[in-house]
Design an enzyme around this catalytic site. Structure first.
Site, PDB file in Angstrom:
ATOM      1  CG  ASP A  37      -1.551  -1.287   1.576  1.00 51.22           C
ATOM      2  OD1 ASP A  37      -1.838  -2.060   0.651  1.00 51.22           O
ATOM      3  OD2 ASP A  37      -1.752  -1.562   2.770  1.00 51.22           O
ATOM      4  CD  GLU A 212      -8.523  -3.662  -0.660  1.00 51.15           C
ATOM      5  OE1 GLU A 212      -9.199  -3.875   0.359  1.00 51.15           O
ATOM      6  OE2 GLU A 212      -7.595  -4.410  -1.022  1.00 51.15           O
TER       7      GLU A 212
HETATM    8  O1  FUB Z   1      -2.335  -3.892   3.695  1.00 52.11           O
HETATM    9  C1  FUB Z   1      -3.593  -4.088   4.283  1.00 52.11           C
HETATM   10  C2  FUB Z   1      -4.694  -4.019   3.302  1.00 52.11           C
HETATM   11  O2  FUB Z   1      -4.373  -4.779   2.159  1.00 52.11           O
HETATM   12  C3  FUB Z   1      -4.965  -2.658   2.732  1.00 52.11           C
HETATM   13  O3  FUB Z   1      -5.625  -1.788   3.556  1.00 52.11           O
HETATM   14  C4  FUB Z   1      -5.710  -3.058   1.539  1.00 52.11           C
HETATM   15  O4  FUB Z   1      -5.920  -2.037   0.624  1.00 52.11           O
HETATM   16  C5  FUB Z   1      -4.861  -4.156   1.014  1.00 52.11           C
HETATM   17  O5  FUB Z   1      -3.790  -3.677   0.237  1.00 52.11           O
END
Ligand code: FUB
Length: 330
Positions: A37, A212
């Protein structure tokens, strides 16, 4: 004996120096370790304005995600690690799952928005918080003493925040997991939100196939809204985008621009974008999983070029092992 040791050390230093000087591209991943991320940014103020910064999630079991490291570089090729810029020791309500930092500089302070605790319902404690520091390398301290968003609104899990400054100086927070994305208008001091004209605080802007990891940037006056699709533990994780005339959309999905390449890596997603100041030169910073790796947490931070066609559409990103060429900042 001592002379021999000195000679040996000199040879090592010379060899290391030579190796660094001859490194022509960043390589991918950019730095060792499991990091996901990644938010890449260039700050405006001196002395930090001549550096690239990357703030990633420490990719590990949730219970171990209790800190965040940051990385800085003068040229995209050599990176310096800044350990534990944020630590749950400094945030009493954050216990685990520190995720997806988003950072912005304002009035000589650095504000980091982060997700914590991976809450599954409104009955749990956690959500999106804000931390503040005088320096990009931290230490970041809890700004509010409580989460900024600690409930589900419009079905969006309070994670994966991105703080965006609009052309008129207004700051917005885009965020959301569980396939819903909201935008909210931040108060100027980041202590809360200003309702929209209809009285609502959280406006749902979810595009088709959104999962997301929202991100926004402006190019030639247009709003480019981007997000991740698929499951982050699998190979199909990817990034798609839309273009709009307003920060609120509508965001009509145009297509994927980042995804796995079976020759290079899988699960390429949850990205950010860096523009070289005053140039139409863009980089995409993202995580991906090494080929044949099955551990969902084995995610590494990479950079590649992001380019546009004559109509302003984003060209599909070619993910590479080489990364990008040295690009020192002025
Ligand atoms: O790294 C944790 C979670 O995995 C993130 O919040 C999501 O977007 C995914 O990448």
């Amino acid at each position: 004996m001592k002379k021999q040791l000195l000679l040996f050390s000199l040879l090592v230093v010379t060899a290391t120096g030579y190796a660094q000087n001859t490194k022509k591209t960043s390589g991918n991943p950019l730095f060792p370790g499991w990091y996901a991320d990644p938010e890449g940014i260039i700050f405006n103020s001196k002395p930090h304005g001549n550096q690239y910064w990357i703030y990633p999630t420490f990719s590990a079991p949730y219970k171990d995600q209790v800190f965040m490291d940051a990385f800085s570089s003068k040229d995209l090729v050599s990176w310096t690690k800044h350990a534990k810029v944020l630590d749950t020791l400094n945030i009493k309500w954050a216990k685990k799952a520190l995720w997806a930092p988003s950072i912005i500089e304002k009035d000589k302070k650095y504000y980091m928005f982060f997700g914590a605790n991976d809450i599954q319902s409104d009955n749990e404690s956690g959500g999106i918080g804000v931390a503040v520091s005088d320096k990009p390398e931290g230490p970041f301290k809890d700004y509010l003493g409580k989460p900024l968003i600690d409930k589900f609104h419009n079905g969006a899990q309070p994670i994966d925040q991105f703080v965006f400054k609009d052309k008129d100086g207004q700051y917005y927070l885009y965020y959301g997991g569980w396939k819903h994305c909201n935008v909210a208008k931040l108060k100027n001091d980041f202590t809360g939100f200003i309702p929209f004209e209809d009285g609502k605080i959280f406006k749902e802007i979810t595009p088709d196939s959104y999962v997301e990891g929202p991100f926004m940037f402006i190019r030639n006056g247009k709003y480019y809204f981007m997000w991740s699709e698929g499951g982050w533990t699998g190979p199909d994780y990817s990034v798609a985008y839309a273009i709009a005339n307003s920060p609120f959309g509508p965001f009509k999905r145009i297509g994927k621009i980042l995804q796995q390449d079976p020759r290079v890596a899988t699960g390429a997603g949850h990205h950010s974008v860096i523009q070289v100041p005053e140039k139409d030169q863009w980089y995409i910073v993202y995580h991906r999983r090494p080929l044949t790796e099955t551990d969902g947490n084995h995610r590494v931070t990479c950079v590649d070029l992001m380019t546009f066609d004559a109509k302003g559409m984003i060209n599909p990103v070619i993910i590479t092992r080489e990364g990008v060429k040295s690009q020192p900042l002025k």
